[in-house]
Design a protein around this motif. Sequence first.
Motif, short mmCIF file in Angstrom:
data_model
loop_
_atom_site.label_atom_id
_atom_site.label_comp_id
_atom_site.label_asym_id
_atom_site.label_seq_id
_atom_site.Cartn_x
_atom_site.Cartn_y
_atom_site.Cartn_z
N GLY A 138 0.82 -1.20 0.00
CA GLY A 138 0.00 0.00 0.00
C GLY A 138 0.86 1.26 0.00
O GLY A 138 0.55 2.24 -0.69
N ILE A 139 1.95 1.23 0.78
CA ILE A 139 2.88 2.38 0.83
C ILE A 139 3.55 2.58 -0.52
O ILE A 139 3.66 3.71 -1.01
N ILE A 140 3.99 1.48 -1.15
CA ILE A 140 4.65 1.55 -2.46
C ILE A 140 3.70 2.12 -3.51
O ILE A 140 4.09 2.98 -4.32
N ILE A 141 2.46 1.64 -3.51
CA ILE A 141 1.45 2.14 -4.46
C ILE A 141 1.26 3.65 -4.29
O ILE A 141 1.24 4.40 -5.27
N ASN A 142 1.15 4.08 -3.04
CA ASN A 142 0.97 5.51 -2.77
C ASN A 142 2.20 6.33 -3.13
O ASN A 142 2.08 7.46 -3.59
N THR A 143 3.39 5.74 -2.92
CA THR A 143 4.63 6.44 -3.26
C THR A 143 4.71 6.69 -4.76
O THR A 143 5.09 7.78 -5.21
N ILE A 144 4.33 5.67 -5.55
CA ILE A 144 4.30 5.81 -7.02
C ILE A 144 3.30 6.88 -7.43
O ILE A 144 3.58 7.73 -8.29
N PHE A 145 2.12 6.85 -6.79
CA PHE A 145 1.07 7.81 -7.12
C PHE A 145 1.51 9.23 -6.76
O PHE A 145 1.27 10.19 -7.51
N VAL A 146 2.17 9.37 -5.60
CA VAL A 146 2.68 10.68 -5.16
C VAL A 146 3.68 11.21 -6.19
O VAL A 146 3.64 12.39 -6.55
N TYR A 147 4.57 10.33 -6.66
CA TYR A 147 5.56 10.72 -7.67
C TYR A 147 4.88 11.26 -8.94
O TYR A 147 5.26 12.30 -9.47
N LEU A 148 3.85 10.53 -9.40
CA LEU A 148 3.14 10.93 -10.62
C LEU A 148 2.44 12.28 -10.44
O LEU A 148 2.44 13.11 -11.35
#
Length: 198
Positions: A138-148
Motif C-alpha cells: 500500500g505504501i509503495i502504491i501511494n509512493t508511485i502515485f505521489v511521484y506521478l
Amino acid sequence: MLEFFSLKETLTASMILFAVIDIIGSVPIIVGLKKKFGKIEAERAAIVAGILMIAFLFIGNTILKLIGVDVNSFAIAGAIVIFVIALEMILGIEIQKNTESKSASIVPIAFPLIAGAGTLTTTLSLRAEYHDINIIIGIIINTIFVYLVLKSANWLEQKLGDGTLQVLQKVFGIILLAISIKLFTANFAQLFSTYVKF
C-alpha cells in the motif's frame, strides 16, 4: 511474509493511506512551492517519503515496546489524529500550520506534507488491523502515485480546478472520518476485552 498477502487488505490500506496523504488536495500547495522554488525534485521527495513510512512501520513498533505502549493503544491515538485530519479536510480549517523551508524536495514535501505525523501515525496504526506485507505494498502504491502527482502538479491543477479539488478533499475527509471511527471502536473493543475480565 507473502503467504499473508491479501488483495482486499492491500486495497484498503492503500485507500486509507491515500486519504490521509491527500496528495490530490495538496496540489495547490505543491504548485505554490514549485512557483516559489522553481523546481520540485519529485523522485527524491517520493522515495524519501516512502522510506520514512516503511521505516516507521517497523521502527515505530520497537519504540512503542521501549516506552511500554501496546499497538492497540497507539492505534486509538492514531484514530484520534486521523479524526482531526478528517475534520480539517471537511471543515476547511488548518490546525497544524505548514512551516517555511528553503528546500522543495525532502522538506516540506516528503516531510511533513506527504509523510507527516498523521501519515506515520496511520501507518503504524494499520499494523493493528493488517499484515505488514499488505501495508508495505500500500505504501509503495501511494509512493508511485505521489511521484506521478508531483511530476504533473501544474497539469492537474489546470484540469481539475479549485472547485473539484475542494470537493475531492471533502469526500476523502468523510471517508477518513469513517475510517477513524472504525479504527477507534475496533481497538477500543480489544483493549476493553483485555483489561476487563468478567
